[in-house]
Motif scaffolding. Structure first.
Motif, PDB file in Angstrom:
ATOM      1  N   LEU A 153     -20.764   5.734 -12.921  1.00  0.00           N
ATOM      2  CA  LEU A 153     -19.334   5.894 -12.929  1.00  0.00           C
ATOM      3  C   LEU A 153     -18.586   4.384 -12.668  1.00  0.00           C
ATOM      4  O   LEU A 153     -17.070   4.143 -12.046  1.00  0.00           O
ATOM      5  CB  LEU A 153     -19.071   6.772 -12.743  1.00  0.00           C
ATOM      6  CG  LEU A 153     -19.599   8.187 -13.449  1.00  0.00           C
ATOM      7  CD1 LEU A 153     -18.746   9.559 -13.226  1.00  0.00           C
ATOM      8  CD2 LEU A 153     -19.515   7.495 -15.057  1.00  0.00           C
ATOM      9  N   ARG A 180     -10.966   5.603 -15.064  1.00  0.00           N
ATOM     10  CA  ARG A 180     -11.904   6.787 -14.074  1.00  0.00           C
ATOM     11  C   ARG A 180     -11.786   7.668 -14.261  1.00  0.00           C
ATOM     12  O   ARG A 180     -12.661   8.377 -14.870  1.00  0.00           O
ATOM     13  CB  ARG A 180     -12.395   5.940 -12.921  1.00  0.00           C
ATOM     14  CG  ARG A 180     -13.109   6.135 -12.184  1.00  0.00           C
ATOM     15  CD  ARG A 180     -13.013   6.362 -10.453  1.00  0.00           C
ATOM     16  NE  ARG A 180     -13.355   4.455 -10.984  1.00  0.00           N
ATOM     17  CZ  ARG A 180     -12.205   3.575 -10.244  1.00  0.00           C
ATOM     18  NH1 ARG A 180     -10.802   4.337  -9.692  1.00  0.00           N
ATOM     19  NH2 ARG A 180     -11.928   2.057 -10.090  1.00  0.00           N
ATOM     20  N   GLU A 207     -14.315  11.668 -15.542  1.00  0.00           N
ATOM     21  CA  GLU A 207     -14.576  11.923 -14.476  1.00  0.00           C
ATOM     22  C   GLU A 207     -13.990  13.892 -14.938  1.00  0.00           C
ATOM     23  O   GLU A 207     -15.145  14.267 -14.559  1.00  0.00           O
ATOM     24  CB  GLU A 207     -13.680  11.888 -12.911  1.00  0.00           C
ATOM     25  CG  GLU A 207     -14.490  10.514 -11.863  1.00  0.00           C
ATOM     26  CD  GLU A 207     -13.335  10.424 -10.394  1.00  0.00           C
ATOM     27  OE1 GLU A 207     -12.222  10.957 -10.868  1.00  0.00           O
ATOM     28  OE2 GLU A 207     -14.057   9.256 -10.039  1.00  0.00           O
TER      29      GLU A 207
END
Length: 518
Positions: free
Chosen positions: A320, A329, A333
Motif C-alpha cells: 500500500l 491511499r 486503506e
C-alpha cells in the motif's frame, strides 16, 4: 496479420492489461472499447423499439467502431475480456456482432477476469468459451425495457423503472437521512455509545436529548457481550463510507475506485457482494499480519454467496505504500480495513447496567468496547447529529429498496437529484409526487424490479432469448399496462434517422438485429 486481439472496456486499463499479457506469456494488441459501443438516441420520442423488442442504437464513438472493424480484419483469434458483468456481456455481444459481420470465420472467445492478474488471465484463457450472445440478454432486456417504460409513460414529467420506484418507496417510508451518535456518560471510564438512524421525524427530538445527556444519571457497568464484525464492503457500502468519512461525492468515489481497479490495486468494484471466497480470504493473511491484525482468521470472513458473481471489494496488493495519491491511499486503506476487519474475532463489549438509565436510553443498545487499543479497536465518533449529504441519502435509499445494480447506482443517484423531485426531508416534493403518479402503480412498485431480476437470472441460466425473457416479464404486469406499452411499439425500425446525421459505419438495422455464433 496478428494471432490474437484482446478487447477490454476502459482505456485506463490498456497499460495494465499489456503488462499482465506479457507476464502470462501471451501476445497481441489490446483494444479498448471505451465503454459501450452503441447507445439509444437521447430522445425517448420516437420510441424506436419494434414488436420483437429490438431497439434502434447508434455508435457512441463512431471512430472507435471503425477502428474495431479494421482491427478484426487482421486477426485470427479475438479474446473479449470486457467486464465480467451484464454490461460487459452487452459490450461483448456488440463486439462479436461487428467481428462476425467483418470476419465470419473469426474465432471469438469470451474470458472473464475477476482481477487484473497474469495468473488469473492465464487461467481465464484456458477456461474461455465461445462468445454466447444469450449472455447479453439480461443487460439488453434492462436497456430496452427501461427505454420502453420511459418512452411510454413520460409525458411532461419523467417516468422510469428505478426512478419511479424510488419515489414511491420514499413516499411510503420514513427516510434515513444520516445518523445520531449518542455518547452516554459512565460513572467511570469511557462513555457508552449507540448509533441511531437519523430521520426527518426524530431530528428535533435527538437534538434536545443530546443537550440533556450531561444532566442524566451516569451509567454503571453491566454485562458483557460479543458484537460481530461488519462484513467487507460492497460497492454501495464503499461509496457511502467514502462519502461520509472521506467527503468524496458518490460519483467521484465511483470514479476513484474504478481507477484503482484498472491499475490492479483493488478488486473488481461493481459488486453487491459482502463476502469473499475462501481462497481470497486466505490470500489476505500476509497483509493482515503486516498491518498488525494478528487475530485475523480467514475462516471468519463471510463467504461470497453463490447468487453474487463477484466478491466484495478487497485489495489486490500488499504494498500500500506505493500509492502516492493521498486520496487513493485513504480509499484503499478503508477498503482494506473493511476486508480484514471481517476476519477478526467479535468485539468484546460491555453494556451499562439498566437500573439507573432513563427509559429511553435502555432501548438504545448502548455499549463500549473492552479493548480500546490496537489496530482492531473500535473508534466511536463524538456525540452529535451527522446528516448525510443528499447523494448519500439517495444512495442509501436505493440500496434499502433493492433498486438499481452496482454499476448503475451512481448514475441513478445523479439522475434523481438532477430532477429536483425531493424535498428537504428526502420525501417526494410536489414535482416528485406528480412524477410518481405518471407511472402505473405496477411499474413504480419495487416488487416489479425484484420479479424482473428473478426472471432474468432464470432466463440467463436457460440461455433464453430477449423475446422470451421480455414476454415473461410483461406477463407480471396488468393487462391495461401491457396494452398501453405495446401500443407504443413500432412495426419496424427505420434504416436511418436523418436528424441524427448518423455515420454510415455500422448499419443501425444491423445493430438492432440478433446475431449468432453458428
Amino acid at each position: 496479420m496478428v494471432d490474437n486481439l484482446w478487447i477490454i472496456e476502459a482505456d485506463g486499463k490498456v497499460r495494465k492489461f499489456r503488462e499482465i499479457l506479457k507476464k502470462a506469456g501471451l501476445t497481441g494488441p489490446v483494444f479498448a472499447t471505451g465503454g459501450h459501443l452503441f447507445s439509444a438516441p437521447k430522445s425517448l420520442h420516437p420510441l424506436l423499439i419494434d414488436r420483437d423488442y429490438r431497439d434502434f442504437r447508434i455508435p457512441v464513438r463512431p471512430e472507435r467502431v471503425e477502428e474495431l472493424r479494421q482491427a478484426v480484419k487482421a486477426t485470427h483469434h479475438l479474446f473479449v475480456a470486457t467486464d465480467p458483468d451484464d454490461e460487459g456481456d452487452v459490450i461483448a455481444a456488440d463486439v462479436g456482432m461487428i467481428a462476425k459481420s467483418i470476419n465470419p470465420g473469426l474465432v471469438v472467445t469470451r474470458i472473464r477476469l475477476s482481477v487484473l492478474h497474469d495468473k488469473v488471465l492465464a487461467k481465464a484463457v484456458q477456461e474461455g468459451a465461445f462468445l454466447r450472445p444469450e449472455d447479453s440478454v439480461p443487460g439488453t432486456v434492462r436497456r430496452v425495457l427501461d427505454r420502453w417504460i420511459g418512452g411510454t409513460f413520460s409525458k411532461g414529467l419523467p417516468v422510469g423503472r428505478v426512478f419511479s420506484a424510488y419515489l414511491a418507496f420514499s413516499a411510503t417510508r420514513v427516510p434515513v437521512i444520516g445518523k445520531v451518535v449518542v455518547r452516554y456518560p459512565a460513572i467511570e471510564g469511557a462513555a457508552y455509545s449507540a448509533t441511531i438512524p437519523l430521520t426527518p421525524d426524530n431530528r428535533k427530538e435527538w437534538s434536545l436529548r443530546l443537550k440533556e445527556l450531561s444532566h442524566c444519571p451516569k451509567a454503571v457497568p453491566g454485562t458483557t457481550k460479543e458484537i460481530s464484525r461488519n462484513p467487507p464492503f460492497s460497492f454501495g457500502d464503499a461509496l457511502l463510507a467514502l462519502r461520509r468519512d472521506a467527503g468524496l461525492s458518490i460519483s467521484e468515489g465511483a470514479r476513484k475506485i474504478q481507477h484503482l481497479y484498472e491499475n490492479g490495486i483493488l478488486s473488481y468494484p461493481r459488486t453487491d457482494s459482502r463476502g469473499l471466497t475462501p481462497e481470497t480470504a486466505e490470500s489476505l493473511l500476509p497483509l493482515a499480519r503486516k498491518m498488525g491484525f494478528s487475530d485475523y482468521d480467514p475462516v471468519r470472513v463471510p463467504e461470497k454467496p453463490d447468487t453474487s458473481p463477484h466478491e466484495a471489494l478487497h485489495p489486490m496488493t500488499g504494498d500500500l505504500g506505493r500509492i502516492r495519491d493521498p486520496v487513493d491511499r485513504r480509499i484503499v486503506e478503508m477498503i482494506t480495513k473493511s476486508a480484514l476487519g471481517s476476519g477478526l474475532p467479535p468485539v468484546l463489549a460491555e453494556e451499562p447496567g439498566p437500573t439507573n438509565l432513563p427509559e429511553w436510553a435502555r432501548e438504545l443498545n448502548l455499549w463500549r468496547p473492552m479493548n480500546r487499543f490496537g489496530p482492531d479497536r473500535v473508534v466511536s465518533l463524538p456525540a452529535g447529529i451527522y446528516p448525510d449529504p443528499p447523494d448519500a441519502a439517495v444512495l442509501s435509499g436505493l440500496m434499502e429498496a433493492g433498486l438499481g445494480r452496482p454499476s448503475t447506482l451512481p448514475s441513478h443517484v445523479m439522475k434523481i437529484l438532477a430532477q429536483n423531485v425531493l424535498g428537504k426531508d428526502f420525501r417526494p416534493n410536489g414535482k416528485g409526487r406528480a412524477a410518481m403518479d405518471k407511472a402505473p402503480e405496477a411499474i413504480r412498485s419495487e416488487e416489479f424490479t425484484r420479479r424482473m431480476e428473478t426472471i432474468l437470472r432464470k432466463m440467463k441460466e436457460q440461455g433464453a432469448s430477449v423475446q422470451s425473457a421480455m414476454r415473461e416479464i410483461l406477463s407480471t404486469l396488468p393487462e391495461p399496462v401491457r396494452e398501453q406499452m405495446e401500443s407504443a411499439l413500432a412495426d419496424e425500425l427505420p434504416a436511418d434517422l436523418s436528424e441524427e446525421n448518423l455515420p454510415e459505419i455500422v448499419s443501425p438495422r444491423e445493430i438492432a438485429l440478433d446475431w449468432n455464433m453458428d
